[in-house]
Write a protein that holds these residues in place. Structure first.
Motif, PDB file in Angstrom:
ATOM      1  N   HIS A 150       0.838  -1.377   0.001  1.00 20.25           N
ATOM      2  CA  HIS A 150      -0.058   0.011   0.328  1.00 20.25           C
ATOM      3  C   HIS A 150       0.552   1.150   0.142  1.00 20.25           C
ATOM      4  CE1 HIS A 150      -3.700  -1.693   0.801  1.00 20.25           C
ATOM      5  NE2 HIS A 150      -3.671  -2.716   1.263  1.00 20.25           N
ATOM      6  N   VAL A 151       2.048   1.218   0.648  1.00 23.00           N
ATOM      7  CA  VAL A 151       2.762   2.456   1.034  1.00 23.00           C
ATOM      8  C   VAL A 151       3.260   2.825  -0.544  1.00 23.00           C
ATOM      9  CG1 VAL A 151       4.413   3.519   1.532  1.00 23.00           C
ATOM     10  CG2 VAL A 151       2.601   2.533   3.229  1.00 23.00           C
ATOM     11  N   VAL A 152       4.104   1.641  -1.358  1.00 24.42           N
ATOM     12  CA  VAL A 152       5.020   1.579  -2.660  1.00 24.42           C
ATOM     13  C   VAL A 152       3.566   1.380  -3.789  1.00 24.42           C
ATOM     14  CG1 VAL A 152       6.612   1.182  -2.133  1.00 24.42           C
ATOM     15  CG2 VAL A 152       5.619  -0.515  -3.142  1.00 24.42           C
ATOM     16  N   ALA A 153       2.691   1.314  -3.666  1.00 24.25           N
ATOM     17  CA  ALA A 153       1.242   1.471  -4.606  1.00 24.25           C
ATOM     18  C   ALA A 153       1.438   1.823  -6.149  1.00 24.25           C
ATOM     19  CB  ALA A 153      -0.419   2.318  -3.687  1.00 24.25           C
ATOM     20  N   ASP A 154       2.230   3.855  -6.109  1.00 20.65           N
ATOM     21  CA  ASP A 154       1.826   3.931  -6.820  1.00 20.65           C
ATOM     22  C   ASP A 154       3.340   3.523  -7.921  1.00 20.65           C
ATOM     23  OD1 ASP A 154       0.590   6.075  -6.833  1.00 20.65           O
ATOM     24  OD2 ASP A 154       1.592   7.328  -5.218  1.00 20.65           O
ATOM     25  N   ASP A 155       4.516   3.081  -7.158  1.00 23.83           N
ATOM     26  CA  ASP A 155       5.359   2.602  -7.465  1.00 23.83           C
ATOM     27  C   ASP A 155       5.085   1.463  -8.163  1.00 23.83           C
ATOM     28  OD1 ASP A 155       6.883   4.478  -6.097  1.00 23.83           O
ATOM     29  OD2 ASP A 155       7.876   3.559  -5.245  1.00 23.83           O
ATOM     30  N   LEU A 156       4.676   0.595  -7.727  1.00 27.09           N
ATOM     31  CA  LEU A 156       3.403  -0.087  -8.469  1.00 27.09           C
ATOM     32  C   LEU A 156       3.067  -0.601  -9.047  1.00 27.09           C
ATOM     33  CD1 LEU A 156       2.723  -3.098  -5.587  1.00 27.09           C
ATOM     34  CD2 LEU A 156       4.535  -2.204  -6.533  1.00 27.09           C
ATOM     35  N   ARG A 157       2.440   0.389  -9.491  1.00 28.79           N
ATOM     36  CA  ARG A 157       1.193   0.984 -10.415  1.00 28.79           C
ATOM     37  C   ARG A 157       2.830   1.578 -12.257  1.00 28.79           C
ATOM     38  NH1 ARG A 157      -2.748   4.510  -8.183  1.00 28.79           N
ATOM     39  NH2 ARG A 157      -2.852   2.690  -6.793  1.00 28.79           N
ATOM     40  N   ALA A 158       3.330   2.203 -11.653  1.00 27.69           N
ATOM     41  CA  ALA A 158       3.766   2.342 -12.583  1.00 27.69           C
ATOM     42  C   ALA A 158       4.820   1.166 -12.825  1.00 27.69           C
ATOM     43  CB  ALA A 158       5.125   4.144 -12.009  1.00 27.69           C
ATOM     44  N   ARG A 159       5.052   0.516 -12.546  1.00 34.10           N
ATOM     45  CA  ARG A 159       5.566  -0.611 -12.183  1.00 34.10           C
ATOM     46  C   ARG A 159       5.717  -1.031 -14.319  1.00 34.10           C
ATOM     47  NH1 ARG A 159      11.089  -1.642 -12.298  1.00 34.10           N
ATOM     48  NH2 ARG A 159      11.961  -0.728 -10.499  1.00 34.10           N
ATOM     49  N   LEU A 160       3.621  -1.556 -13.277  1.00 38.17           N
ATOM     50  CA  LEU A 160       3.154  -2.721 -13.963  1.00 38.17           C
ATOM     51  C   LEU A 160       1.507  -2.482 -14.319  1.00 38.17           C
ATOM     52  CD1 LEU A 160       3.553  -5.018 -10.394  1.00 38.17           C
ATOM     53  CD2 LEU A 160       5.083  -5.765 -12.914  1.00 38.17           C
ATOM     54  N   GLY A 161       1.807  -1.125 -14.399  1.00 40.81           N
ATOM     55  CA  GLY A 161       0.658  -0.793 -15.292  1.00 40.81           C
ATOM     56  C   GLY A 161      -0.730  -1.718 -14.326  1.00 40.81           C
ATOM     57  N   MET A 162      -1.964  -1.220 -15.425  1.00 43.22           N
ATOM     58  CA  MET A 162      -2.753  -1.309 -14.643  1.00 43.22           C
ATOM     59  C   MET A 162      -3.193  -2.797 -15.334  1.00 43.22           C
ATOM     60  SD  MET A 162      -4.103  -0.471 -11.867  1.00 43.22           S
ATOM     61  CE  MET A 162      -5.686  -1.313 -12.254  1.00 43.22           C
ATOM     62  N   PRO A 195     -15.329   3.248  -2.212  1.00 43.38           N
ATOM     63  CA  PRO A 195     -14.806   3.915  -1.210  1.00 43.38           C
ATOM     64  C   PRO A 195     -13.395   3.462  -0.322  1.00 43.38           C
ATOM     65  CG  PRO A 195     -17.266   3.656  -1.452  1.00 43.38           C
ATOM     66  CD  PRO A 195     -16.424   3.371  -1.988  1.00 43.38           C
ATOM     67  N   PHE A 196     -13.654   1.390  -0.239  1.00 38.03           N
ATOM     68  CA  PHE A 196     -12.761   0.986   0.583  1.00 38.03           C
ATOM     69  C   PHE A 196     -11.546   1.737  -0.604  1.00 38.03           C
ATOM     70  CE2 PHE A 196     -10.171  -2.651   1.484  1.00 38.03           C
ATOM     71  CZ  PHE A 196     -10.745  -2.640   3.075  1.00 38.03           C
ATOM     72  N   GLN A 197     -11.294   1.023  -1.749  1.00 39.72           N
ATOM     73  CA  GLN A 197     -10.244   0.989  -2.390  1.00 39.72           C
ATOM     74  C   GLN A 197      -9.333   2.774  -2.175  1.00 39.72           C
ATOM     75  OE1 GLN A 197      -8.988  -1.539  -2.815  1.00 39.72           O
ATOM     76  NE2 GLN A 197     -10.799  -3.586  -3.948  1.00 39.72           N
ATOM     77  N   MET A 198     -10.554   3.662  -1.862  1.00 48.37           N
ATOM     78  CA  MET A 198     -10.043   4.511  -2.403  1.00 48.37           C
ATOM     79  C   MET A 198      -9.529   4.895  -0.637  1.00 48.37           C
ATOM     80  SD  MET A 198     -12.445   7.455  -4.070  1.00 48.37           S
ATOM     81  CE  MET A 198     -13.464   7.232  -3.699  1.00 48.37           C
ATOM     82  N   MET A 199     -10.028   4.317   0.366  1.00 48.44           N
ATOM     83  CA  MET A 199      -9.457   4.438   1.242  1.00 48.44           C
ATOM     84  C   MET A 199      -7.560   4.207   1.744  1.00 48.44           C
ATOM     85  SD  MET A 199     -11.058   3.359   5.316  1.00 48.44           S
ATOM     86  CE  MET A 199     -10.994   1.523   4.282  1.00 48.44           C
ATOM     87  N   MET A 200      -7.768   2.509   0.739  1.00 44.96           N
ATOM     88  CA  MET A 200      -6.612   2.073   1.085  1.00 44.96           C
ATOM     89  C   MET A 200      -5.464   3.066   1.129  1.00 44.96           C
ATOM     90  SD  MET A 200      -7.658   0.080   2.820  1.00 44.96           S
ATOM     91  CE  MET A 200      -5.853  -1.350   3.347  1.00 44.96           C
ATOM     92  N   CYS A 201      -5.753   3.698  -0.415  1.00 50.10           N
ATOM     93  CA  CYS A 201      -5.137   4.552  -1.382  1.00 50.10           C
ATOM     94  C   CYS A 201      -4.093   5.438  -0.141  1.00 50.10           C
ATOM     95  CB  CYS A 201      -6.021   4.744  -2.914  1.00 50.10           C
ATOM     96  SG  CYS A 201      -4.865   6.315  -3.939  1.00 50.10           S
ATOM     97  N   LYS A 202      -5.363   6.172   0.204  1.00 50.28           N
ATOM     98  CA  LYS A 202      -5.041   7.253   0.954  1.00 50.28           C
ATOM     99  C   LYS A 202      -4.131   7.131   2.372  1.00 50.28           C
ATOM    100  CE  LYS A 202      -7.220  11.945   0.586  1.00 50.28           C
ATOM    101  NZ  LYS A 202      -5.956  13.174   0.024  1.00 50.28           N
ATOM    102  N   MET A 203      -4.085   6.166   2.842  1.00 51.72           N
ATOM    103  CA  MET A 203      -3.925   5.613   3.882  1.00 51.72           C
ATOM    104  C   MET A 203      -2.173   5.010   3.211  1.00 51.72           C
ATOM    105  SD  MET A 203      -4.110   1.464   5.578  1.00 51.72           S
ATOM    106  CE  MET A 203      -3.180   1.095   4.026  1.00 51.72           C
TER     107      MET A 203
END
Ligand code: UDP
Length: 445
Positions: free
Chosen positions: A145-157, A191-199
């Motif tokens: 969750h903390v590196v979610a942005d990196d994971l997305r940048a590396r692996l795409g959606m 709403p749950f995923q958005m919460m996790m993302c913010k977390m």
């Protein structure tokens, strides 16, 4: 808070779904014994508080306080599992917590929150007090969750499901498909995923992040985490510090276990909210029956109706079905040889504490990641073939763990981690040292 008065008030925000609030309360109870000048308000839904606090609970140090559920007036829950209460609750945040805090009329000196409730960061900022989130799952779940942005940048959606995460230290055996939904797969806008993302974005900015795990459990991952979260306090497995009220054995599981041979029994439980489909329940029952191993099953619902006709009768000499088991003690009983689990973090921790290898059938959130870690990183468990219970897959998995050389090896491997878990909680163990830092931090609020 720079007030003259030595009495401090700490607000605690609980997440009232699955097994989150109980571990948070256990932590707060323990803190209240050590940080003697602090008084805690436990903000949580009335229903969850009712199940957590006993009637004769002494509110002097830890006081339950109700937070609105967000449910419409007259809301009737549907039969079976539903996300609705969660969604209503999330819609009501943070307003319901703000209202509840205002109702107390108190100035608070710090906020401890379930890590999910990231908005506590903003509230703490406004109050100019520290925010200390508690993450009740494991280090890998926290890291993704903390590196979610990196994971997305590396692996795409929604990329190839089988690609592994080599670029993340310690994750070469983990595949994209093992990562919780909402990070690189599935939908982000619930709403749950958005919460996790913010977390994931907020946690690195907390005064400290406490986690119900221990440093030695996964050293490489803990190291990476610490590079992102400067004050990460591994204080677990916390359950070893606090005997829980759910430990009473009203159904006689322990007596029953006493009558069985060492490491021979399969203990089955899917935690507080996961339930296998009727077909899988049937397959699991058939597998248990055909395998002839004794079993203790913590079963949600009506077993008579939900399991195959005649199953209870045919297996009554070697099977026991209960609505609730004192799981931590059950897993510590020498007769238990395998845990058939949904891989919730508390369950995985308790299995490690008991030294019991696992058969994994994950359902949601970080459960798949936990399974893969158990299976491919630690090597003391197996997933069920095809990811779902079938009669033959169940028999196979039981045989591997209960009657093969491979199973013996798994038992040895989990024994090593079991010892490390107990060491972490020794007087000078890592989790004890970290817990003392947490007490200091709370005392200085
Ligand atoms: N539990 C228990 N008895 C049961 C079933 C579950 O004591 O019969 C406890 C178990 O010991 C664990 C918790 O419920 O502490 C389940 O937590 P976990 O994180 O594994 O799953 P969740 O409920 O969050 O899905």
């Amino acid at each position: 808070g720079a007030r003259e008065n030595t009495q401090k008030h700490i607000a605690v925000f609980a997440f009232p779904f699955t097994t989150h609030a109980a571990p948070l309360l256990a932590l707060v109870q323990k803190l209240s014994e050590s940080a003697a000048d602090s008084k805690f308000h436990f903000f949580n839904t009335a229903q969850s508080n009712e199940s957590l606090f006993s009637k004769d609970h002494d509110c002097e140090r830890v006081k339950p306080w109700s937070v609105d559920t967000g449910l419409p007036k007259g809301y009737k829950s549907t039969k079976g599992p539903s996300n609705e209460p969660l969604e209503y609750f999330l819609k009501a945040t943070p307003g319901n917590f703000e209202t509840a805090v205002a109702e107390t009329g108190l100035p608070f000196d710090g906020i401890i929150s379930d890590a999910f409730l990231w908005f506590a960061k903003e509230m703490a900022e406004e109050m100019r007090v520290p925010w200390i989130p508690y993450f009740t799952a494991g280090p890998r779940a926290l890291l993704v969750h903390v590196v979610a942005d990196d994971l997305r940048a590396r692996l795409g959606m929604n990329g190839p499901k089988d690609q592994t995460l080599e670029f993340l230290p310690g994750f070469s055996a983990i595949r994209a498909v093992d990562i919780p939904e909402g990070i690189i797969s599935g939908s982000f806008d619930s709403p749950f995923q958005m919460m996790m993302c913010k977390m994931g974005q907020m946690l690195p900015h907390a005064s400290a992040v406490a986690i119900n795990s221990f440093e030695e459990i996964d050293p490489i991952v803990v190291k990476t985490l610490k590079s992102r979260i400067s004050n990460l306090l591994n204080i677990g497995p916390f359950v070893l510090r606090t005997p829980s009220t759910s430990d009473s054995d009203i159904h006689g599981c322990l007596d029953w276990l006493d009558q069985h041979m060492r490491s021979s029994v399969a203990y089955i439980s899917f935690g507080s909210s996961a339930t296998p489909s009727p077909n899988e329940l049937k397959a699991l029952a058939e597998g248990l029956e055909a395998s002839k191993f004794p079993f203790l099953w913590s079963f949600k619902g009506n077993a008579q109706e939900m399991l195959p006709r005649g199953f209870l009768k045919r297996t009554k000499n070697r099977g026991m079905i209960v609505p609730w088991a004192p799981q931590l003690i059950v897993l510590g009983h020498p007769s238990v040889g395998v845990f058939v689990t949904h891989c919730g973090w508390n369950s995985v921790s308790e299995s490690i504490i008991g030294g019991v290898p696992m058969i994994c059938r994950p359902f949601f959130a970080e459960q798949k990641l936990n399974q893969k870690t158990v299976e491919a990183v630690w090597g003391f468990g197996v997933g069920v073939e095809g990811g779902m219970f079938t009669k033959n897959g169940t028999i196979k998995a039981l045989q591997v763990i209960l009657s093969s050389e491979e199973g013996k090896l798994m038992k040895e491997k989990i024994g090593i981690l079991q010892e490390l878990a107990f060491n972490a909680l020794d007087t000078d163990g890592s989790s004890t040292v970290n817990f003392n830092s947490l007490v200091d931090l709370v005392s200085r609020c």
